[in-house]
Each structure stands twice: as structure tokens, then as C-alpha cells.
Design an enzyme around this catalytic site. Structure first.
Site, PDB file in Angstrom:
ATOM      1  N   GLU A  94     -29.724  63.098 -60.938  1.00 36.71           N
ATOM      2  CA  GLU A  94     -30.245  62.074 -60.061  1.00 36.71           C
ATOM      3  C   GLU A  94     -29.088  61.212 -59.767  1.00 36.71           C
ATOM      4  O   GLU A  94     -28.533  60.544 -60.664  1.00 36.71           O
ATOM      5  CB  GLU A  94     -31.367  61.561 -60.777  1.00 36.71           C
ATOM      6  CG  GLU A  94     -31.916  60.473 -59.759  1.00 36.71           C
ATOM      7  CD  GLU A  94     -33.157  59.790 -60.337  1.00 36.71           C
ATOM      8  OE1 GLU A  94     -33.977  59.339 -59.545  1.00 36.71           O
ATOM      9  OE2 GLU A  94     -33.276  59.452 -61.781  1.00 36.71           O
ATOM     10  N   GLU A 121     -43.129  55.799 -65.446  1.00 34.35           N
ATOM     11  CA  GLU A 121     -42.970  56.572 -64.150  1.00 34.35           C
ATOM     12  C   GLU A 121     -41.413  56.311 -64.074  1.00 34.35           C
ATOM     13  O   GLU A 121     -40.614  55.465 -64.022  1.00 34.35           O
ATOM     14  CB  GLU A 121     -43.377  55.676 -62.872  1.00 34.35           C
ATOM     15  CG  GLU A 121     -43.400  56.566 -61.657  1.00 34.35           C
ATOM     16  CD  GLU A 121     -42.030  56.028 -60.835  1.00 34.35           C
ATOM     17  OE1 GLU A 121     -41.165  56.679 -60.730  1.00 34.35           O
ATOM     18  OE2 GLU A 121     -42.370  55.093 -60.295  1.00 34.35           O
ATOM     19  N   CYS A 124     -37.135  56.933 -56.753  1.00 36.55           N
ATOM     20  CA  CYS A 124     -37.232  57.824 -57.592  1.00 36.55           C
ATOM     21  C   CYS A 124     -37.748  59.109 -56.982  1.00 36.55           C
ATOM     22  O   CYS A 124     -37.612  60.197 -57.506  1.00 36.55           O
ATOM     23  CB  CYS A 124     -37.998  57.254 -58.713  1.00 36.55           C
ATOM     24  SG  CYS A 124     -39.389  56.724 -58.323  1.00 36.55           S
ATOM     25  N   LYS A 132     -41.665  41.677 -67.331  1.00 39.79           N
ATOM     26  CA  LYS A 132     -40.054  41.850 -67.406  1.00 39.79           C
ATOM     27  C   LYS A 132     -39.394  42.356 -66.261  1.00 39.79           C
ATOM     28  O   LYS A 132     -39.501  43.516 -66.450  1.00 39.79           O
ATOM     29  CB  LYS A 132     -39.531  42.234 -68.834  1.00 39.79           C
ATOM     30  CG  LYS A 132     -37.802  41.918 -68.845  1.00 39.79           C
ATOM     31  CD  LYS A 132     -37.166  43.210 -69.600  1.00 39.79           C
ATOM     32  CE  LYS A 132     -36.476  44.176 -68.959  1.00 39.79           C
ATOM     33  NZ  LYS A 132     -35.629  43.763 -67.886  1.00 39.79           N
TER      34      LYS A 132
END
Length: 476
Positions: free
Chosen positions: A379, A245, A279, A170
């Protein structure tokens, strides 16, 4: 023409069980380009059934057969690099040359790296009287993000194929076309039907159905920590393996005596790459407090050279961020930094000069940031760098580790030895010393809330293998 209104299931393009779609918006123009079909639990069920059937035979293929298959995938992939680059550029805003070279190139690099691992990997190892056998885990559900779409797809799909697994992918609904092209590549390369399946859709529907599915043996997820937690909760009742992750707020420690010009310029450029949407971006620059002013001046000069603009225009360094939601979030955090008293060195809120549409963010730098400020904790996932002062090396390490994340860390020192000493103390899955980039043969993944699995190279392959001990195998 890429087929965006069907899914790839059991070696064929098929209609969704229930017809539903969503527009895909170009972040540079804010205009819808086309619609893409959205899947449901029923589509996931069809894909899983196909994968389970295929696993019976594909799991028994030889190393040589899988090597030949990956070699064919590499050959076909090379013919589609420009198509992939154009799709990534249009859908998530990466400058076209960067999308072709780095975004499409990352996918190719991971397939080639996995191919070399497979050629030499030991799937069986004698241990006293036992034989330790590594076997494919089974059917894998893969959920991938929009920021490095082909990088994340390839570093999951390639090792799963190498292991002998079957899979359902997906991809992100924001970047579906590059994933559909990837499905075309695998089809042309002759991947057996049912081994690779693709269902587009939203996380709460397709992602949830995959996470909960009793016939999926493993979920490999890349995305936000919030979404990763939801995936893990949904997967728990079926006790499937979950490899994740997730997010990051990575420290970039510049030690006293390091080449400031090189370290700061490189750190800023790395932070702004891909519009800050990585990331593992070095988003917290931690520097000797006494050199804050000098660091800020060097950083500002680099930010001023970072041109945000049309991904198809010559000279563009960074394009827009992926969508309106991300843009609004980043703008709110920039405003929060100003309100909480950080020194705005470059950029700031609003669109870049000369831009009146598109989800563009001004390359932004804050200095004199303290650990408790929102922009030092959260973040941001945009081209926003925060610079924090530390009185000495010990405080720099403490600040570096003062985060719930642990994906990456960066250290620049006067010598490699000095950088090594600090790098060993960082609680992160990946540490880069003296500006050296990641090596695709080494593992990639995080500590703490940045995840729990490893990708790339041998370590990526082993995520998709179960370990079986056969006692008495070597008995006389």
C-alpha cells in the site's frame, strides 16, 4: 480560538496530567503552525472513569432522547463546516474546497445517516418464547486516522451515541484541530458530560493505554494494518471487542468491452483524490493486456491534468501528502517501481514542477506492472497508480484477489451484468460497479488484513450493540 493545550473530559476542558506537547506541521509549507497537548495513561484513566459514570444513565436513555441529541449535533455541525474544512486543509493538505465539501461533508453525512437509522431501528425482537434485546456495549475507545479525519470520527461517534454508549476518542496527532472542533460541537449540542471524551496523544502511549484498559469494553480502530495488529494484541487479555478498518490495495478491474475512456479516466481521478490517501483507493488498475498501451495513454492524459499545488490556490486538484515520513516512503516506492522495471507513464520521483517546498508528490502512473513488483504488493498511500495486464477475465479476478488486503474492489464492464459477475468473485468488503460510489446506508469494511468490523448505516450501529436473549419473556 480552538483550545489545543487541553483535553475534553467529563464535559469540560481540562489540563493534561503531565504537560507535554508536539508541533503540528502544515504539509504545504513544512512549517510548524502550533503545538498540541499530548496525553498519557493518567489522562486516559480520567476519561474512562468519566465515561463509566456517564454510561449508567446514558445507556438508559430512550430512542427519542438520542434522536433529539443527534438532531442538535447536526444543527450545530452545520454552523462549523467552514472551520472544519480550514482545519483539515491546513493540517493534512486537502484543497480547501474539497476539505469543506467532502472532508467536512462526510462527517455531517454520517451523522445524518445514523440519525435516520436510529429513528427506525428495532432494538427488541421476539423469537419464540424469547425476546432478543440489543443493548449498548458500554465504554468505547476510538482511535482515528488523519486522512479522512471527520469521516472516521463521525462514523464512530454517531452510532455509538445512537446505541447509548459512552466513549473516549484519540484522534490523529497530525490532524487534532478538526477533532477539537468536533468536541466543541458536541459540547454546544448538549451531549451529557462523560458521554464523549477526547484525549490527544500518540499511539504508543494513549492508544496503547486505551487498548489495554480493563474498563473499556470495545475498541474501534481505523489505521494501518500494522497498528491494528498491535491494538488487537493489547486488547486480547481483556477480551474486549475490537472493530478494525485497516489498509488496502484495491483492484480496479476494467473488462474487455468496457468504455475505456470513461473507466480509465474515472479510475485515475478516483485514485488521485485526496492525494491517494484513502484506504479504499483503486490503486491497482487491471486491464486487458492487449489494451495496455491505449490504457496508459488515457491514464497519462488524466494525470497530466491533475495539478498538485497549494491547497488554498485556485485550480489545485490535489495538495501535499500529510508529512515528511509519508513523502519519503512514497518516493522510495516510486524509485522501487522504476528499478523493478515498470514503465513510468507519468510523474515520477521528486517534487512537481515549479514547487520547491511542501510534501508534494507528482501524480504518478506505472504501466506494464507485474504482480510480484513491490508497487503491486504494498500500500503506497499516495497519488501513485499501477496498471497490470491480464490475459482474460479469469486472470483479472485472480490478480484482483492476489493480495493480503480486501477492503474494496472496482469493476467496469460492457454491461452491469458482466460487472456483477466479476464483482461477486472479488474477496472484498466493498465492491463498486460501473463507477457508482459507495452508499452511506450500506456497510463499509474489509476482508482479510483490511479489517473485521463494519461501519456506516445499520451495520455501523450494530457494532456498538450487545445481543441479549431473554428466554421466557414471551411465555404465556
Amino acid at each position: 480560538m480552538v483550545n489545543r493545550m487541553q483535553f475534553y473530559i467529563d464535559g469540560a476542558w481540562v489540563d493534561p496530567v503531565v504537560k507535554k506537547s508536539t508541533p503540528v506541521v502544515n504539509p504545504a509549507t513544512e512549517e510548524a503552525m502550533y503545538d498540541v497537548a499530548l496525553g498519557s495513561k493518567a489522562d486516559v484513566d480520567k476519561a474512562v472513569a468519566a465515561a463509566r459514570r456517564a454510561f449508567e444513565t446514558f445507556s438508559q436513555t430512550s430512542r427519542e432522547e438520542r434522536v433529539a441529541l443527534l438532531e442538535k449535533i447536526v444543527a450545530v455541525y452545520k454552523t462549523r463546516m467552514k472551520d472544519i474544512g480550514a482545519a483539515v486543509s491546513d493540517e493534512m493538505g486537502a484543497p480547501l474546497p474539497m476539505a469543506e465539501k467532502l472532508q467536512a461533508g462526510a462527517g455531517l453525512g454520517h451523522i445524518m445517516s445514523t440519525l435516520e437509522v436510529l429513528k427506525n431501528y428495532h432494538f427488541e425482537e421476539p423469537l419464540c418464547s424469547a425476546m432478543v434485546v440489543r443493548e449498548p456495549i458500554g465504554v468505547v475507545g476510538m482511535i482515528t486516522p488523519w486522512n479522512w479525519p471527520l469521516n472516521q470520527i463521525a462514523c464512530k461517534v454517531a452510532p455509538a451515541i445512537a446505541a447509548g454508549c459512552c466513549m473516549i476518542l484519540k484522534p490523529s496527532e497530525f490532524t487534532p484541530t478538526s477533532a477539537l472542533i468536533f468536541a466543541e460541537i458536541l459540547h454546544e449540542a448538549g451531549v451529557p458530560k462523560g458521554v464523549f471524551n477526547l484525549v490527544n496523544g500518540m499511539g504508543p502511549e494513549v492508544g496503547a493505554a486505551m487498548s489495554e484498559h480493563p474498563d473499556i469494553d470495545m475498541i474501534s480502530f481505523t489505521g494501518s494494518t500494522r497498528a491494528g495488529i498491535d491494538v488487537a494484541k493489547r486488547a486480547a487479555p481483556t477480551v474486549k471487542r475490537v472493530s478494525q478498518e485497516l489498509g488496502g490495495k484495491s483492484p480496479n478491474i476494467i473488462l474487455d468491452g468496457a468504455d475505456l475512456q470513461k473507466a480509465v479516466t474515472g479510475g485515475v481521478a478516483h485514485m488521485f483524490n485526496n492525494s491517494g490517501q484513502s484506504c479504499n483507493a483503486p490503486s491497482r488498475m487491471i486491464v486487458p493486456a492487449a489494451k495496455m498501451k491505449e490504457v496508459a495513454e488515457i491514464a497519462k492524459a488524466q494525470a497530466d491534468k491533475t495539478k498538485a499545488g497549494d491547497p488554498r490556490a485556485e485550480g489545485t486538484v490535489i495538495g501535499p501528502v500529510v508529512n515528511r515520513g509519508q513523502w519519503d516512503k512514497i518516493q522510495g516506492l516510486i524509485q522501487k517501481g522504476i528499478e523493478e522495471g515498470a514503465t513510468l507513464v507519468a510523474g515520477g520521483p521528486g517534487l512537481p514542477e515549479g514547487v520547491n517546498k511542501g510534501f508534494y508528490v507528482r501524480p504518478t502512473i506505472f504501466a506494464d506492472v507485474t504482480e510480484n513488483m513491490t508497487i503491486a504488493r504494498e500500500e503506497i498511500f499516495g497519488p501513485v497508480l499501477v496498471i497490470i495486464g491480464a490475459k482474460d477475465e479469469a486472470e483479472a479476478v485472480r490478480i484482483g484477489n492476489d493480495t493480503p488486503y480486501g477492503l474494496a474492489g472496482y469493476v467496469s464492464g460492457p454491461t452491469v451484468e458482466a460487472a456483477r459477475k466479476v464483482g461477486r468473485q472479488l474477496r472484498a468488503g466493498n465492491v463498486n460497479l460501473q463507477g457508482v460510489p459507495n452508499d452511506r446506508t450500506a456497510p463499509f469494511g474489509g476482508y482479510k488484513q483490511s479489517g473485521n468490523g463494519r461501519e456506516w448505516g445499520k451495520y455501523g450501529l450494530e457494532e456498538y450493540l450487545e445481543v441479549k436473549a431473554i428466554a421466557g419473556f414471551n411465555a404465556a
